[in-house]
Enzyme design. Structure first.
Site, short mmCIF file in Angstrom:
data_model
loop_
_atom_site.label_atom_id
_atom_site.label_comp_id
_atom_site.label_asym_id
_atom_site.label_seq_id
_atom_site.Cartn_x
_atom_site.Cartn_y
_atom_site.Cartn_z
CB CYS A 40 80.59 69.28 55.50
SG CYS A 40 82.18 69.66 56.30
CG ASP A 42 81.23 70.70 61.03
OD1 ASP A 42 80.67 70.35 62.09
OD2 ASP A 42 81.81 71.78 60.88
NE ARG A 44 80.25 72.69 63.87
CZ ARG A 44 80.89 73.84 63.64
NH1 ARG A 44 80.69 74.87 64.44
NH2 ARG A 44 81.71 73.95 62.61
CG HIS A 96 78.41 73.28 57.18
ND1 HIS A 96 79.03 73.90 58.24
CD2 HIS A 96 79.30 72.38 56.71
CE1 HIS A 96 80.22 73.36 58.42
NE2 HIS A 96 80.42 72.43 57.51
CB CYS A 99 82.20 74.93 55.64
SG CYS A 99 83.00 73.36 55.23
#
Ligand code: CO
Length: 197
Positions: A40, A42, A44, A96, A99
């Protein structure tokens, strides 16, 4: 400010130069990663950081909610280069929990703009597993959908002509599903998600 990035880069590169003067020279000559990571976008979930891998050790493709669209030229080009150019034999699809893309696909309406097109396969998965998932506003259902999305992406990668052809040629390519917990910082292998020849 972008200057901040330059300052941080010089600090990092300086430390590496001090610890291993040959490091960048050696790394510049050869890219030989063992893993192709599809994860992803993202912020993080940075592949190198959460796996503890160094630059050069993982080839990376990231997009919103680690969705695999069978005609995504960007992903297919990276997959082809990973397998046939770099000779990578381990492909990881990592989702994750928590998400944002999966959460968006769990909401009523289609109010997220262009990304609604991107996450459409996740909505389709949620519909197909409606009974099993139950109330989509619950965290448990969303966690389950995160895992289903990873499994679907693993299967779509395994079904690409690129991977099918590698298997026909006797190559030991394996595709594995993983999920990362933002809360714990731990990566988990998804049981029975792997696809091999
Ligand atoms: Co995400």
């Amino acid at each position: 400010m972008p200057e901040e990035l330059i300052r941080r880069n010089r600090e990092w590169a300086g430390k590496v130069h001090d610890d291993a003067p040959e490091y960048f020279e050696e790394l510049s000559k050869l890219q030989q990663p063992d893993y192709f990571w599809i994860g992803c976008a993202d912020a993080r979930v940075p592949a190198n950081v959460i796996t503890g891998l160094q630059p050069g050790e993982v080839f990376v493709h990231r997009n919103v909610a680690n969705v695999v669209h069978s005609s995504d030229l960007n992903l297919l080009s990276a997959l082809d280069f990973a397998i046939n150019g770099l000779g990578i034999r381990k492909v990881i699809v990592c989702g994750h929990y928590g998400c944002g893309g999966v959460n968006a696909a769990c909401e009523h309406g289609h109010g997220h703009g262009l990304v609604e097109h991107w996450i459409e396969p996740i909505r389709a998965l949620a519909r197909a597993h409606q009974k099993d998932l139950g109330d989509l506003s619950s965290e448990a259902a969303r966690d389950k959908l995160v895992e289903l999305n990873v499994r679907a992406s693993v299967n779509r990668i395994a079904d690409t002509p690129i991977v099918q052809e590698a298997w026909e040629n006797g190559e030991s390519v394996a595709v594995h599903g993983m999920v990362y917990s933002l809360r714990e910082g731990y990566l988990y292998l998804l049981e029975n998600s792997s696809r091999t020849a």
